[in-house]
Motif scaffolding. Structure first.
Motif, PDB file in Angstrom:
ATOM      1  N   GLU A 107      28.637 -22.355  18.968  1.00 15.40           N
ATOM      2  CA  GLU A 107      27.283 -22.568  19.461  1.00 15.40           C
ATOM      3  C   GLU A 107      27.268 -22.809  20.967  1.00 15.40           C
ATOM      4  O   GLU A 107      26.281 -22.511  21.636  1.00 15.40           O
ATOM      5  N   THR A 108      28.366 -23.346  21.508  1.00 12.84           N
ATOM      6  CA  THR A 108      28.460 -23.555  22.953  1.00 12.84           C
ATOM      7  C   THR A 108      28.667 -22.243  23.698  1.00 12.84           C
ATOM      8  O   THR A 108      28.093 -22.016  24.764  1.00 12.84           O
ATOM      9  N   VAL A 109      29.496 -21.356  23.127  1.00 14.29           N
ATOM     10  CA  VAL A 109      29.850 -20.127  23.825  1.00 14.29           C
ATOM     11  C   VAL A 109      28.827 -19.010  23.619  1.00 14.29           C
ATOM     12  O   VAL A 109      28.788 -18.057  24.408  1.00 14.29           O
ATOM     13  N   VAL A 110      27.968 -19.119  22.589  1.00  9.33           N
ATOM     14  CA  VAL A 110      27.003 -18.054  22.306  1.00  9.33           C
ATOM     15  C   VAL A 110      26.105 -17.722  23.500  1.00  9.33           C
ATOM     16  O   VAL A 110      25.913 -16.540  23.815  1.00  9.33           O
ATOM     17  N   PRO A 111      25.507 -18.717  24.197  1.00 15.41           N
ATOM     18  CA  PRO A 111      24.676 -18.344  25.365  1.00 15.41           C
ATOM     19  C   PRO A 111      25.444 -17.543  26.407  1.00 15.41           C
ATOM     20  O   PRO A 111      24.888 -16.629  27.029  1.00 15.41           O
ATOM     21  N   VAL A 112      26.736 -17.864  26.592  1.00 14.86           N
ATOM     22  CA  VAL A 112      27.562 -17.117  27.551  1.00 14.86           C
ATOM     23  C   VAL A 112      27.759 -15.685  27.070  1.00 14.86           C
ATOM     24  O   VAL A 112      27.655 -14.725  27.853  1.00 14.86           O
ATOM     25  N   LEU A 113      28.026 -15.510  25.781  1.00 14.28           N
ATOM     26  CA  LEU A 113      28.228 -14.169  25.225  1.00 14.28           C
ATOM     27  C   LEU A 113      26.947 -13.341  25.306  1.00 14.28           C
ATOM     28  O   LEU A 113      26.993 -12.144  25.628  1.00 14.28           O
ATOM     29  N   VAL A 114      25.811 -13.978  25.029  1.00 12.44           N
ATOM     30  CA  VAL A 114      24.533 -13.274  25.145  1.00 12.44           C
ATOM     31  C   VAL A 114      24.305 -12.845  26.587  1.00 12.44           C
ATOM     32  O   VAL A 114      23.876 -11.726  26.871  1.00 12.44           O
ATOM     33  N   GLY A 115      24.616 -13.749  27.529  1.00  8.24           N
ATOM     34  CA  GLY A 115      24.463 -13.416  28.947  1.00  8.24           C
ATOM     35  C   GLY A 115      25.341 -12.250  29.359  1.00  8.24           C
ATOM     36  O   GLY A 115      24.906 -11.345  30.083  1.00  8.24           O
ATOM     37  N   MET A 116      26.597 -12.242  28.898  1.00 15.67           N
ATOM     38  CA  MET A 116      27.502 -11.125  29.182  1.00 15.67           C
ATOM     39  C   MET A 116      26.942  -9.822  28.620  1.00 15.67           C
ATOM     40  O   MET A 116      27.002  -8.773  29.271  1.00 15.67           O
ATOM     41  N   ALA A 117      26.414  -9.889  27.404  1.00 13.22           N
ATOM     42  CA  ALA A 117      25.858  -8.694  26.776  1.00 13.22           C
ATOM     43  C   ALA A 117      24.668  -8.160  27.552  1.00 13.22           C
ATOM     44  O   ALA A 117      24.520  -6.948  27.752  1.00 13.22           O
ATOM     45  N   VAL A 118      23.809  -9.070  28.024  1.00 18.42           N
ATOM     46  CA  VAL A 118      22.639  -8.653  28.814  1.00 18.42           C
ATOM     47  C   VAL A 118      23.080  -7.967  30.102  1.00 18.42           C
ATOM     48  O   VAL A 118      22.537  -6.926  30.490  1.00 18.42           O
ATOM     49  N   VAL A 119      24.084  -8.536  30.764  1.00 19.80           N
ATOM     50  CA  VAL A 119      24.596  -7.925  32.002  1.00 19.80           C
ATOM     51  C   VAL A 119      25.137  -6.526  31.724  1.00 19.80           C
ATOM     52  O   VAL A 119      24.885  -5.581  32.492  1.00 19.80           O
TER      53      VAL A 119
END
Length: 253
Positions: A101-113
């Motif tokens: 749950e901590t890393v999900v926002p980072v992964l979503v951000g990477m995907a958006v980029v």
């Protein structure tokens, strides 16, 4: 689950199936929708993996003409995706729930980029192919990258298709349409293997899976038949907007 929740998930599944076939990153539509409807991030991820698998398979079938005569190569790459998907699911199930749950926002951000830069990557791939007439075969480096992307896909599926097209475009001399077809097959392998494992050992919402399975399969066929006529800019804009909204929601939670 209320009837309007089911409708929202069904519409998201059709849209995700279409996007996955044409561009990739359909998870960035369904994942935030499920989180917004109250599903925990881990349950949303595992249910997505199982529910969207029929959509990726449907999209791969829709691209079968582009893959004629190329199936031995696809099989070799699929093996790398197979083992990568197993590694990704083990990683997801081994790490603490709080870590995911901590890393999900980072992964979503990477995907958006990745979705944002995808047009530039495609242009670079096209120029490289035009400038280099040499033929590039499947080698250990490509298989290693596909294996790593399989791990990522088994852990969190968003944007694995964009990653696959970028890597294959740099290391193979094939048309983008064929690469897109290969991408759909490899994504189907990852989602199917991860989904099978999750079905036995992870928290799953089976009503969500059922709705996504049917709706994403419909979307996969739409993406293969008419998706190429849709504006990539519109599709990409929707993905980015939904992905950013998901990031904000996950960070605030």
């Amino acid at each position: 689950m209320t009837w309007w929740h089911a409708v929202i998930i069904g519409v998201a599944g059709i849209w995700a199936g279409t996007i996955n076939t044409v561009v990739g990153s359909g998870t960035l539509v369904t994942f935030p929708v499920l989180v917004a409807l109250g599903y925990p991030p881990l349950t949303a991820t595992t249910s997505n993996a199982i529910g969207l698998a029929p959509g990726t398979i449907s999209g791969a079938i829709g691209y079968r003409d582009e893959l004629k005569g190329y199936w031995p190569e696809v099989l070799r790459m699929s093996i790398a995706s197979f083992f990568g998907a197993i590694g990704g699911t083990i990683l997801l199930l081994s790490l603490p729930k709080d870590a995911f749950e901590t890393v999900v926002p980072v992964l979503v951000g990477m995907a958006v980029v990745l979705v944002i830069v995808q047009p530039k990557v495609s242009k670079w791939i096209t120029k490289r192919r035009e400038a280099n007439g040499g033929e590039h075969k499947i080698g250990p480096l490509l298989l290693f990258f596909i294996f790593l992307i399989g791990i990522y896909g088994g852990y969190f599926t968003a944007a694995q298709g964009v990653m696959l097209v970028a890597v294959m475009g740099m290391l193979l001399s094939e048309s983008l349409q064929r690469l897109n077809g290969v991408k759909n097959v490899l994504s189907a392998v990852v989602n199917t293997i991860a989904g099978l494992i999750y079905a036995f050992v992870a928290p799953i919402s089976w009503p969500v899976v059922a709705i996504l399975a049917v709706s994403s399969a419909i979307g996969g066929q739409l993406g293969a038949k008419i998706g190429r006529k849709l504006s990539p800019t519109v599709l990409r804009g929707v993905i980015v907007a939904v992905g950013l909204a998901a990031m904000v929601q996950l960070i605030l939670k």
